[in-house]
Design a protein around this motif. Sequence first.
Motif, PDB file in Angstrom:
ATOM      1  N   GLY A 151       0.993  -1.283  -0.036  1.00  0.00           N
ATOM      2  CA  GLY A 151       0.017  -0.135   0.122  1.00  0.00           C
ATOM      3  C   GLY A 151       0.884   1.190   0.020  1.00  0.00           C
ATOM      4  O   GLY A 151       1.964   1.433   0.498  1.00  0.00           O
ATOM      5  N   GLY A 152       0.393   2.245  -0.601  1.00  0.00           N
ATOM      6  CA  GLY A 152       1.282   3.451  -0.688  1.00  0.00           C
ATOM      7  C   GLY A 152       2.223   3.691  -1.804  1.00  0.00           C
ATOM      8  O   GLY A 152       1.706   3.375  -3.074  1.00  0.00           O
ATOM      9  N   THR A 153       3.330   3.546  -1.482  1.00  0.00           N
ATOM     10  CA  THR A 153       4.604   3.801  -2.362  1.00  0.00           C
ATOM     11  C   THR A 153       4.983   2.361  -3.007  1.00  0.00           C
ATOM     12  O   THR A 153       5.411   2.394  -4.182  1.00  0.00           O
ATOM     13  N   VAL A 154       4.641   1.394  -2.300  1.00  0.00           N
ATOM     14  CA  VAL A 154       4.730  -0.118  -2.912  1.00  0.00           C
ATOM     15  C   VAL A 154       3.525  -0.730  -3.177  1.00  0.00           C
ATOM     16  O   VAL A 154       2.878  -1.423  -2.462  1.00  0.00           O
ATOM     17  N   VAL A 155       2.978  -0.724  -4.500  1.00  0.00           N
ATOM     18  CA  VAL A 155       1.830  -1.340  -4.771  1.00  0.00           C
ATOM     19  C   VAL A 155       2.209  -2.209  -6.171  1.00  0.00           C
ATOM     20  O   VAL A 155       1.929  -1.367  -7.355  1.00  0.00           O
ATOM     21  N   ARG A 156       2.466  -3.286  -6.154  1.00  0.00           N
ATOM     22  CA  ARG A 156       2.694  -3.944  -7.497  1.00  0.00           C
ATOM     23  C   ARG A 156       1.460  -4.228  -8.344  1.00  0.00           C
ATOM     24  O   ARG A 156       1.304  -4.284  -9.767  1.00  0.00           O
ATOM     25  N   VAL A 157       0.327  -4.746  -7.626  1.00  0.00           N
ATOM     26  CA  VAL A 157      -0.839  -5.319  -8.241  1.00  0.00           C
ATOM     27  C   VAL A 157      -1.903  -3.972  -8.607  1.00  0.00           C
ATOM     28  O   VAL A 157      -2.041  -3.862  -9.653  1.00  0.00           O
ATOM     29  N   SER A 158      -2.176  -3.135  -7.451  1.00  0.00           N
ATOM     30  CA  SER A 158      -3.206  -2.501  -7.597  1.00  0.00           C
ATOM     31  C   SER A 158      -2.627  -1.077  -8.499  1.00  0.00           C
ATOM     32  O   SER A 158      -3.506   0.015  -8.744  1.00  0.00           O
ATOM     33  N   SER A 159      -1.500  -1.069  -8.829  1.00  0.00           N
ATOM     34  CA  SER A 159      -0.962  -0.075  -9.722  1.00  0.00           C
ATOM     35  C   SER A 159      -1.768  -0.052 -11.099  1.00  0.00           C
ATOM     36  O   SER A 159      -1.585   0.626 -11.792  1.00  0.00           O
ATOM     37  N   ASN A 160      -2.190  -1.431 -11.368  1.00  0.00           N
ATOM     38  CA  ASN A 160      -2.788  -1.570 -12.677  1.00  0.00           C
ATOM     39  C   ASN A 160      -4.569  -1.426 -12.525  1.00  0.00           C
ATOM     40  O   ASN A 160      -4.943  -2.426 -11.720  1.00  0.00           O
ATOM     41  N   TYR A 161      -4.926  -0.425 -13.140  1.00  0.00           N
ATOM     42  CA  TYR A 161      -6.292  -0.148 -12.831  1.00  0.00           C
ATOM     43  C   TYR A 161      -7.598  -1.489 -13.290  1.00  0.00           C
ATOM     44  O   TYR A 161      -8.424  -1.375 -12.641  1.00  0.00           O
ATOM     45  N   MET A 162      -6.752  -2.148 -14.053  1.00  0.00           N
ATOM     46  CA  MET A 162      -7.545  -3.483 -14.375  1.00  0.00           C
ATOM     47  C   MET A 162      -7.432  -4.424 -13.317  1.00  0.00           C
ATOM     48  O   MET A 162      -8.450  -5.360 -13.529  1.00  0.00           O
ATOM     49  N   LEU A 163      -6.855  -4.134 -12.315  1.00  0.00           N
ATOM     50  CA  LEU A 163      -6.812  -5.394 -11.315  1.00  0.00           C
ATOM     51  C   LEU A 163      -7.505  -4.829  -9.924  1.00  0.00           C
ATOM     52  O   LEU A 163      -7.933  -5.687  -9.349  1.00  0.00           O
ATOM     53  N   ALA A 164      -7.480  -3.600  -9.849  1.00  0.00           N
ATOM     54  CA  ALA A 164      -8.022  -3.179  -8.583  1.00  0.00           C
ATOM     55  C   ALA A 164      -8.674  -1.560  -8.847  1.00  0.00           C
ATOM     56  O   ALA A 164      -8.378  -0.973 -10.017  1.00  0.00           O
ATOM     57  N   ASP A 165      -9.751  -1.554  -8.187  1.00  0.00           N
ATOM     58  CA  ASP A 165     -10.292   0.116  -8.585  1.00  0.00           C
ATOM     59  C   ASP A 165      -9.713   1.324  -8.191  1.00  0.00           C
ATOM     60  O   ASP A 165      -9.562   2.245  -8.897  1.00  0.00           O
ATOM     61  N   GLU A 166      -8.793   1.062  -7.028  1.00  0.00           N
ATOM     62  CA  GLU A 166      -7.783   2.127  -6.946  1.00  0.00           C
ATOM     63  C   GLU A 166      -6.458   1.482  -6.319  1.00  0.00           C
ATOM     64  O   GLU A 166      -6.410   0.382  -5.828  1.00  0.00           O
ATOM     65  N   ARG A 167      -5.494   2.403  -5.989  1.00  0.00           N
ATOM     66  CA  ARG A 167      -4.306   1.855  -5.565  1.00  0.00           C
ATOM     67  C   ARG A 167      -4.553   1.691  -4.159  1.00  0.00           C
ATOM     68  O   ARG A 167      -5.140   2.493  -3.331  1.00  0.00           O
ATOM     69  N   PHE A 168      -3.907   0.629  -3.577  1.00  0.00           N
ATOM     70  CA  PHE A 168      -4.190   0.473  -1.886  1.00  0.00           C
ATOM     71  C   PHE A 168      -3.529   1.919  -1.522  1.00  0.00           C
ATOM     72  O   PHE A 168      -2.231   1.870  -1.691  1.00  0.00           O
ATOM     73  N   LYS A 169      -3.972   2.181  -0.269  1.00  0.00           N
ATOM     74  CA  LYS A 169      -3.476   3.285   0.652  1.00  0.00           C
ATOM     75  C   LYS A 169      -2.268   2.605   1.344  1.00  0.00           C
ATOM     76  O   LYS A 169      -2.433   1.494   1.968  1.00  0.00           O
ATOM     77  N   SER A 170      -1.516   3.822   1.754  1.00  0.00           N
ATOM     78  CA  SER A 170      -0.482   3.386   2.840  1.00  0.00           C
ATOM     79  C   SER A 170      -1.048   3.266   4.324  1.00  0.00           C
ATOM     80  O   SER A 170      -2.294   3.497   4.617  1.00  0.00           O
ATOM     81  N   PRO A 171      -0.381   2.565   5.085  1.00  0.00           N
ATOM     82  CA  PRO A 171      -0.929   2.182   6.488  1.00  0.00           C
ATOM     83  C   PRO A 171      -1.187   3.606   6.990  1.00  0.00           C
ATOM     84  O   PRO A 171      -2.291   3.799   7.679  1.00  0.00           O
ATOM     85  N   GLN A 172      -0.558   4.546   6.783  1.00  0.00           N
ATOM     86  CA  GLN A 172      -0.826   6.060   7.387  1.00  0.00           C
ATOM     87  C   GLN A 172      -2.005   6.706   6.848  1.00  0.00           C
ATOM     88  O   GLN A 172      -2.789   7.136   7.697  1.00  0.00           O
ATOM     89  N   GLU A 173      -2.000   6.602   5.656  1.00  0.00           N
ATOM     90  CA  GLU A 173      -3.148   7.325   5.028  1.00  0.00           C
ATOM     91  C   GLU A 173      -4.548   6.254   5.634  1.00  0.00           C
ATOM     92  O   GLU A 173      -5.457   7.162   6.014  1.00  0.00           O
ATOM     93  N   LEU A 174      -4.539   5.118   5.663  1.00  0.00           N
ATOM     94  CA  LEU A 174      -5.649   4.268   6.251  1.00  0.00           C
ATOM     95  C   LEU A 174      -5.904   4.744   7.730  1.00  0.00           C
ATOM     96  O   LEU A 174      -7.331   4.842   8.053  1.00  0.00           O
ATOM     97  N   TYR A 175      -4.953   5.036   8.458  1.00  0.00           N
ATOM     98  CA  TYR A 175      -5.256   5.285   9.847  1.00  0.00           C
ATOM     99  C   TYR A 175      -5.857   6.476   9.871  1.00  0.00           C
ATOM    100  O   TYR A 175      -6.684   6.693  10.890  1.00  0.00           O
ATOM    101  N   ASN A 176      -5.121   7.199   9.009  1.00  0.00           N
ATOM    102  CA  ASN A 176      -5.963   8.692   9.338  1.00  0.00           C
ATOM    103  C   ASN A 176      -7.277   8.856   8.980  1.00  0.00           C
ATOM    104  O   ASN A 176      -8.014   9.724   9.265  1.00  0.00           O
ATOM    105  N   ILE A 177      -7.852   7.887   7.993  1.00  0.00           N
ATOM    106  CA  ILE A 177      -9.329   7.953   7.463  1.00  0.00           C
ATOM    107  C   ILE A 177     -10.166   7.272   8.645  1.00  0.00           C
ATOM    108  O   ILE A 177     -11.285   7.892   8.893  1.00  0.00           O
TER     109      ILE A 177
END
Length: 404
Positions: A151-177
Amino acid sequence: MKNIIKQFLILLFTLSLLFTLGYSIVGLNENDNNMNEMPKENESEHEDNKTEPDADEEKDNEDNKELFDEYEDIALKTLEELSIEEKVGQIFLVRCPLPEDLDYFMSMKPGGFILFGRDFVDKTKDDVIKDIESYQDKSKIPMIIGVDEEGGTVVRVSSNYMLADERFKSPQELYNIGGFEEIKNDTYTKSNLLLDLGINLNLAPVADVSENKTDFIYQRAFGKSAEETSKYVNIVVEAMKESGISGTLKHFPGYGNNVDTHTGSAYDNRPYSNFKNNDFLPFSAGIETGVESILVSHNIIESMDAELPASLSKEVITILRNELNFTGVIMTDDLSMGSITNLQLSKSPEVVALLAGNDMLIVTDYETSYNAILNAVKNEEISMDRLNESVLRILKWKYYMGIM
């Protein structure tokens, strides 16, 4: 008359004597009955001494139990059937080759592949599933298929929009949400996506403690104290296990504020007490939750081994095994990184890494690495016992995963 009185007195005395004896006999019988009803002294003591199994003893037994213990027998049978070449292949987690190199790599029977961004570019879910199925079909022993999807800066799979709706967020982003609940839900979503694609290992979560925004590792870390990072690790590992995917804590023994080891060496001169009281805590939390594997960094930790990177250090691996009581699979960071290739060693890094106690070696140049280990085993530079120890643990992990 006197005779009559005398006989009467004798009769009276006799009756009195008989009455006394009868009372004594009755008394004795009553006492006997009472004694039979009372618990015997030894039995009473025995009952009092009966206790439930000692809680500390039970905990010690649990602590001594290895993570994949229940698969020991079946894994041993599989181990006995493997050739030396197959055993050597099992210890490698290899960067997924290009299509034109696939068959050659598969001839060296790797234990698993790590997929990177290039392996997902412009591919649909069906494409990825077919690719991974083809790897498994070509392998006699089912493979570990891993990816770095932090998640965040290291997203091998979700960087491809055909595999995931959006890039997975970093742990820090998720916690803030949404705090830890958001992190847990994200872990379920991420794990299920990876499993659907055929990926059985996510090299996550990052267990490094970093609160300084200038640290190289900060953006990938949880970004809070050791205690809060421990809670984060616990939640993520637990959610991954519930989902059915294996995880990897990284980068033991704790990255700290060290520089990027992809290009050069990093020297950590912090005292050992800093690691014990701070950096080790999230790793201990993950181990207690049952994380299956731990990745060791290439940082040189002077308080543990001033000469070799942690990934090649027997001292560091011993600490992980004996002090943190980790019984799962220990793996190196990629041995093709600059901090390793720039070293001047008397033996190949792969040989040093295995002799240090690592179980799996992450490599990019598979042919060179494979031949280095195979030759070292044949030359008895690496004993069969040392090789078998790691291969057995890897096989047990695969049975534990359910892929064997």
